[in-house]
Design a protein around this motif. Structure first.
Motif, PDB file in Angstrom:
ATOM      1  N   VAL A 122       0.870  -1.187   0.000  1.00 15.10           N
ATOM      2  CA  VAL A 122       0.000   0.000   0.000  1.00 15.10           C
ATOM      3  C   VAL A 122       0.900   1.228   0.000  1.00 15.10           C
ATOM      4  CG1 VAL A 122      -1.813   1.269   1.204  1.00 15.10           C
ATOM      5  CG2 VAL A 122      -1.825  -1.232   1.244  1.00 15.10           C
ATOM      6  N   ASN A 126      -2.156   5.582   0.118  1.00 11.80           N
ATOM      7  CA  ASN A 126      -3.173   4.567   0.394  1.00 11.80           C
ATOM      8  C   ASN A 126      -3.696   3.891  -0.868  1.00 11.80           C
ATOM      9  OD1 ASN A 126      -4.390   3.231   2.581  1.00 11.80           O
ATOM     10  ND2 ASN A 126      -6.340   4.269   2.198  1.00 11.80           N
ATOM     11  N   ARG A 127      -2.825   3.748  -1.866  1.00  7.25           N
ATOM     12  CA  ARG A 127      -3.192   3.043  -3.093  1.00  7.25           C
ATOM     13  C   ARG A 127      -2.638   1.628  -3.054  1.00  7.25           C
ATOM     14  NH1 ARG A 127      -2.401   5.202  -9.354  1.00  7.25           N
ATOM     15  NH2 ARG A 127      -4.148   4.018 -10.190  1.00  7.25           N
ATOM     16  N   GLU A 128      -3.497   0.652  -3.330  1.00 12.87           N
ATOM     17  CA  GLU A 128      -3.084  -0.745  -3.293  1.00 12.87           C
ATOM     18  C   GLU A 128      -2.426  -1.144  -4.623  1.00 12.87           C
ATOM     19  OE1 GLU A 128      -6.198  -3.170  -0.659  1.00 12.87           O
ATOM     20  OE2 GLU A 128      -7.150  -1.937  -2.200  1.00 12.87           O
TER      21      GLU A 128
END
Length: 206
Positions: A122, A126-128
């Protein structure tokens, strides 16, 4: 030639020539050249992608800024530098096409096997993201090893897949610049990585 294997790795690109063709290698008397293709994204950013083309398809001398459309495959080979093996990626041109203003300029479709444990993470925003290496079989008992990156729910999905899982994916080829610190050097060296950004992904029966 096994034409079914050709369907494991299909690329369509159209862009503008950003470097002139230079001799790359020769196989059984057939010469191959390399040049860079500037492919625009919808975001306005460009991907600069290396293309390998046979002299048989160079029916005229390419010039900088010329529009160029092609179908082919995304291929890899290992090159040893300073005692270390480095994965070299390029797009192999199988045929030239007519330019289509309405076409998606960057499409890749792959069938392959996850050959290294996926790495899920992550970002600080907060981007997977999940990185995976795909082994794609082609003719003459060869395989191409292609780095791919999945996003969001696909990242979660891929992150739980074991090595050996067969997958089908659609996406685009992207170039990414990064800095690498070399021991003994004061300034980092700028490098370019190539990978497939996954848009759709599903598992297949082996």
């Amino acid at each position: 030639m096994n034409y079914e294997l050709l369907n494991n790795n299909k690329v369509y690109l159209q862009g503008t020539v950003s470097s002139l063709p230079e001799f790359n290698h020769s196989v059984m008397g057939e010469d191959f050249y390399s040049f860079d293709l500037d492919v625009s994204r919808l975001s306005g950013k460009d991907d600069i992608l290396p293309v390998i083309i046979s002299s048989k398809l160079l029916t005229h001398s390419l010039h900088l800024g010329e529009k160029f459309a092609m179908r082919g495959q995304f291929r890899s080979f290992n090159k040893v530098e300073d005692g270390k093996s480095k994965l070299i990626l390029s797009v192999f041109c199988r045929e030239r096409c007519e330019w289509d203003d309405n076409a998606n300029s960057n499409i890749i479709e792959l069938n392959g096997y996850i050959c290294k444990s996926p790495i899920y993470r992550v970002t600080p925003f907060n981007r997977e993201i999940c990185d995976m290496l795909l082994a794609v079989n082609r003719n003459y008992d060869k395989s191409d090893y292609i780095p791919c990156i999945a996003w969001g729910r696909d990242a979660q999905y891929v992150g739980e897949m074991p090595v050996g899982t067969k997958v089908h994916l659609l996406g685009r080829i992207q170039s990414r610049e990064y800095s690498k610190h070399i021991e003994g050097e004061d300034e980092p060296i700028q490098k370019v990585a190539y990978e497939v950004s996954v848009a759709k992904l599903s598992t297949l029966m082996s």
